[in-house]
Design a protein around this motif. Structure first.
Motif, PDB file in Angstrom:
ATOM      1  N   ILE A 335     -11.014   9.856   2.232  1.00  0.00           N
ATOM      2  CA  ILE A 335     -10.969  11.320   2.361  1.00  0.00           C
ATOM      3  C   ILE A 335      -9.522  11.811   2.324  1.00  0.00           C
ATOM      4  O   ILE A 335      -9.196  12.792   1.648  1.00  0.00           O
ATOM      5  N   LEU A 336      -8.633  11.127   3.056  1.00  0.00           N
ATOM      6  CA  LEU A 336      -7.227  11.529   3.087  1.00  0.00           C
ATOM      7  C   LEU A 336      -6.609  11.478   1.702  1.00  0.00           C
ATOM      8  O   LEU A 336      -5.780  12.336   1.344  1.00  0.00           O
ATOM      9  N   GLY A 337      -6.978  10.484   0.907  1.00  0.00           N
ATOM     10  CA  GLY A 337      -6.443  10.387  -0.439  1.00  0.00           C
ATOM     11  C   GLY A 337      -6.755  11.607  -1.284  1.00  0.00           C
ATOM     12  O   GLY A 337      -5.951  12.011  -2.127  1.00  0.00           O
ATOM     13  N   ARG A 338      -7.908  12.217  -1.038  1.00  0.00           N
ATOM     14  CA  ARG A 338      -8.301  13.397  -1.819  1.00  0.00           C
ATOM     15  C   ARG A 338      -7.549  14.652  -1.383  1.00  0.00           C
ATOM     16  O   ARG A 338      -7.373  15.570  -2.186  1.00  0.00           O
ATOM     17  N   TYR A 339      -7.140  14.714  -0.121  1.00  0.00           N
ATOM     18  CA  TYR A 339      -6.516  15.940   0.396  1.00  0.00           C
ATOM     19  C   TYR A 339      -5.009  15.825   0.569  1.00  0.00           C
ATOM     20  O   TYR A 339      -4.352  16.793   0.979  1.00  0.00           O
ATOM     21  N   ALA A 340      -4.426  14.669   0.249  1.00  0.00           N
ATOM     22  CA  ALA A 340      -2.990  14.484   0.448  1.00  0.00           C
ATOM     23  C   ALA A 340      -2.146  15.222  -0.582  1.00  0.00           C
ATOM     24  O   ALA A 340      -1.046  15.689  -0.269  1.00  0.00           O
ATOM     25  N   ARG A 341      -2.641  15.327  -1.820  1.00  0.00           N
ATOM     26  CA  ARG A 341      -1.807  15.846  -2.895  1.00  0.00           C
ATOM     27  C   ARG A 341      -1.303  17.269  -2.656  1.00  0.00           C
ATOM     28  O   ARG A 341      -0.122  17.545  -2.896  1.00  0.00           O
ATOM     29  N   PRO A 342      -2.134  18.221  -2.220  1.00  0.00           N
ATOM     30  CA  PRO A 342      -1.593  19.566  -1.962  1.00  0.00           C
ATOM     31  C   PRO A 342      -0.479  19.550  -0.917  1.00  0.00           C
ATOM     32  O   PRO A 342       0.505  20.298  -1.041  1.00  0.00           O
ATOM     33  N   ALA A 343      -0.623  18.711   0.108  1.00  0.00           N
ATOM     34  CA  ALA A 343       0.392  18.634   1.152  1.00  0.00           C
ATOM     35  C   ALA A 343       1.691  18.021   0.653  1.00  0.00           C
ATOM     36  O   ALA A 343       2.751  18.229   1.244  1.00  0.00           O
ATOM     37  N   LEU A 344       1.609  17.260  -0.443  1.00  0.00           N
ATOM     38  CA  LEU A 344       2.789  16.608  -1.009  1.00  0.00           C
ATOM     39  C   LEU A 344       3.338  17.359  -2.210  1.00  0.00           C
ATOM     40  O   LEU A 344       4.329  16.931  -2.818  1.00  0.00           O
ATOM     41  N   GLY A 345       2.707  18.466  -2.572  1.00  0.00           N
ATOM     42  CA  GLY A 345       3.152  19.230  -3.737  1.00  0.00           C
ATOM     43  C   GLY A 345       2.827  18.559  -5.052  1.00  0.00           C
ATOM     44  O   GLY A 345       3.513  18.779  -6.056  1.00  0.00           O
ATOM     45  N   GLN A 358       3.386   3.890  -1.019  1.00  0.00           N
ATOM     46  CA  GLN A 358       2.311   3.207  -1.731  1.00  0.00           C
ATOM     47  C   GLN A 358       1.366   4.244  -2.316  1.00  0.00           C
ATOM     48  O   GLN A 358       1.510   5.441  -2.070  1.00  0.00           O
ATOM     49  N   ASN A 359       0.381   3.778  -3.115  1.00  0.00           N
ATOM     50  CA  ASN A 359      -0.489   4.706  -3.832  1.00  0.00           C
ATOM     51  C   ASN A 359      -1.723   5.095  -3.028  1.00  0.00           C
ATOM     52  O   ASN A 359      -2.771   5.400  -3.582  1.00  0.00           O
ATOM     53  N   SER A 360      -1.612   5.058  -1.709  1.00  0.00           N
ATOM     54  CA  SER A 360      -2.690   5.519  -0.841  1.00  0.00           C
ATOM     55  C   SER A 360      -2.062   6.028   0.452  1.00  0.00           C
ATOM     56  O   SER A 360      -0.889   5.745   0.736  1.00  0.00           O
ATOM     57  N   LEU A 361      -2.825   6.764   1.218  1.00  0.00           N
ATOM     58  CA  LEU A 361      -2.334   7.303   2.484  1.00  0.00           C
ATOM     59  C   LEU A 361      -3.123   6.664   3.615  1.00  0.00           C
ATOM     60  O   LEU A 361      -4.318   6.917   3.765  1.00  0.00           O
ATOM     61  N   PRO A 362      -2.486   5.819   4.424  1.00  0.00           N
ATOM     62  CA  PRO A 362      -3.213   5.175   5.519  1.00  0.00           C
ATOM     63  C   PRO A 362      -3.616   6.186   6.577  1.00  0.00           C
ATOM     64  O   PRO A 362      -3.029   7.268   6.694  1.00  0.00           O
ATOM     65  N   VAL A 363      -4.613   5.829   7.352  1.00  0.00           N
ATOM     66  CA  VAL A 363      -5.087   6.703   8.424  1.00  0.00           C
ATOM     67  C   VAL A 363      -4.109   6.626   9.593  1.00  0.00           C
ATOM     68  O   VAL A 363      -3.751   5.542  10.044  1.00  0.00           O
ATOM     69  N   THR A 364      -3.654   7.763  10.058  1.00  0.00           N
ATOM     70  CA  THR A 364      -2.830   7.823  11.250  1.00  0.00           C
ATOM     71  C   THR A 364      -3.675   8.309  12.429  1.00  0.00           C
ATOM     72  O   THR A 364      -4.599   9.107  12.252  1.00  0.00           O
ATOM     73  N   ARG A 365      -3.346   7.837  13.604  1.00  0.00           N
ATOM     74  CA  ARG A 365      -4.000   8.302  14.823  1.00  0.00           C
ATOM     75  C   ARG A 365      -3.338   9.565  15.359  1.00  0.00           C
ATOM     76  O   ARG A 365      -3.774  10.122  16.355  1.00  0.00           O
ATOM     77  N   ASN A 366      -2.284   9.994  14.687  1.00  0.00           N
ATOM     78  CA  ASN A 366      -1.554  11.195  15.080  1.00  0.00           C
ATOM     79  C   ASN A 366      -2.229  12.397  14.415  1.00  0.00           C
ATOM     80  O   ASN A 366      -1.849  12.830  13.324  1.00  0.00           O
ATOM     81  N   VAL A 367      -3.248  12.942  15.066  1.00  0.00           N
ATOM     82  CA  VAL A 367      -4.106  13.946  14.449  1.00  0.00           C
ATOM     83  C   VAL A 367      -4.468  15.029  15.463  1.00  0.00           C
ATOM     84  O   VAL A 367      -4.605  14.752  16.659  1.00  0.00           O
TER      85      VAL A 367
END
Length: 419
Positions: A335-345, A358-367
């Motif tokens: 899910i994070l991979g799909r929504y990361a791009r707008p946040a990264l421009g 890397q080419n994916s965004l790991p899950v952080t517990r900082n949420v």
């Protein structure tokens, strides 16, 4: 321990000089009776029936209005952090706002001394233009409202005198710490400051206040007794003073011996700052950011924000395991991979690698949570270079329904109605 020890980024932060390694949010420590020879100042904003931006800072106010050219009604959480501790720290005005979808956007800026003018700028990547700049908010107080322009378009924000969430009082603590207290002629000093929010309303006011102090201290559990703000400050100040003097003593000695024109005074003017930010505050949901900044010489300081949400009905923190069902980490990563791009421009077709490590965004517990979704926050160096700054990824509840635990204070995952 500092909250940074819960994140992989903490391993990178340990490469920095002490007292950074002690924890960017000034982790509490039994540090003996060492006293600072610096000057201490504590301030608290007065309770006023009609608060204004000209009030002696610090303060926290809520405003509501409509974004120019849209029908989006927004709530702006705006804070003044008080007097700036030094030249290397961030702006003293911070804010967050969101429309009905619950997507938060960040503001930062300043208030010229002795005025009621607020100069702000959107600093969220999603609001940036082709030059990576966000729109300017140029506002001035007019009665119980802020009036001015947003990106050159007229804007009016009315003060919310009785917020639907928690009302707060703001407090600041600050002190200059001399490197050599027995040499008052020295100009070499460090600066320590703390900005805290104290709940002034709510059925669980005392429990929530204790939870916020634990968060500011960086507790990893909610069972430790919470000290008063005054005692927390004394603990932090004693530890900072001890570590600062221990580290700079040999550097000062070398500087005194140096007969050349160069004296490394600026590099010894350390700063540490811990601030409490309101990220969301409506109905039964409160989300707080605990921001830490540390400069201990070098090209630049290091900073980061640990975030946490609270159920204001109970005053209890909502940690990662309280929000998400067990065994859903892999699903969350997709899910994070799909929504990361707008946040990264980035555009939809662009790869994450190049911007991230890397080419994916790991899950952080900082949420943390808003009325419309969850925001995953990554510290500098955690998933990308320092130049990328802190990264926040908003994911709407519509994409999270299968992984959320029931009973969260989010109106069943639907956006909270505006009042």
């Amino acid at each position: 321990m500092s909250f940074l020890s819960n994140h992989s980024a903490s391993r990178l932060l340990r490469a920095w000089s002490a007292p950074v390694a002690a924890g960017m949010l000034l982790a509490a420590c039994n540090s003996g009776s060492d006293k600072s020879a610096g000057k201490t100042a504590t301030t608290e904003n007065p309770t006023a029936s009609v608060p204004t931006v000209a009030d002696t800072p610090p303060w926290y106010h809520q405003y509501r209005g409509v974004l120019p050219g849209t029908s989006d009604s927004i709530t702006v959480h705006l804070q003044h952090l008080g007097e700036a501790p030094g030249e290397t720290t961030m702006g003293r005005l911070v804010g967050f706002y969101a429309a009905a979808d619950g997507h938060p956007y960040e503001l930062a800026g300043d208030q010229p001394t002795g005025t009621d003018s607020l100069n702000l700028r959107d600093v969220s990547q999603e609001r940036a233009d082709a030059n990576s700049e966000g729109a300017q908010w140029l506002l001035k107080q007019e009665g119980g409202a802020l009036v001015g322009t947003l990106g050159g378009q007229p804007l009016r924000l009315r003060l919310v005198r009785n917020p639907t969430g928690i009302q707060f009082k703001a407090r600041t603590f600050s002190e200059d710490v001399l490197a050599r207290p027995d040499h008052p002629e020295d100009s070499i000093a460090a600066h320590l400051s703390m900005y805290a929010l104290v709940p002034a309303s709510g059925s669980s006011q005392e429990k929530l206040a204790a939870s916020l102090v634990r968060g500011l201290r960086g507790d990893s559990v909610e069972t430790k007794p919470a000290p008063s703000l005054e005692n927390l400050w004394k603990e932090q100040l004693a530890y900072f003073t001890k570590e600062y003097r221990k580290e700079v003593a040999p550097l000062v000695a070398e500087a005194v011996k140096d007969t050349s024109d160069y004296q490394p005074r600026a590099s010894l003017a350390y700063e540490q700052e811990a601030n409490t930010y309101v990220l969301w505050n409506a109905d039964n949901l409160l989300s707080i950011g605990y921001f830490g900044y540390d400069f201990s010489g070098g090209a630049h300081g290091i900073y980061g924000t640990y975030v946490r949400s609270y159920d204001t009905r109970t005053g209890q923190a909502l940690r990662f395991d309280d929000i998400f069902r067990p065994g859903t980490k892999k699903q969350l990563e997709g899910i994070l991979g799909r929504y990361a791009r707008p946040a990264l421009g980035l555009k939809d077709s662009e790869p994450l690698k190049g911007t991230l490590f890397q080419n994916s965004l790991p899950v952080t517990r900082n949420v943390y949570l808003t009325s419309g979704g969850a925001v995953f926050v990554y510290l500098p160096y955690e998933v990308a270079s320092y130049a990328q700054g802190e990264i926040s990824v908003f994911v709407p509840y519509s994409a999270l329904q299968a992984v959320l635990k029931p009973g969260l204070p989010i109106s069943g995952g639907q956006a909270v109605a505006r009042r």
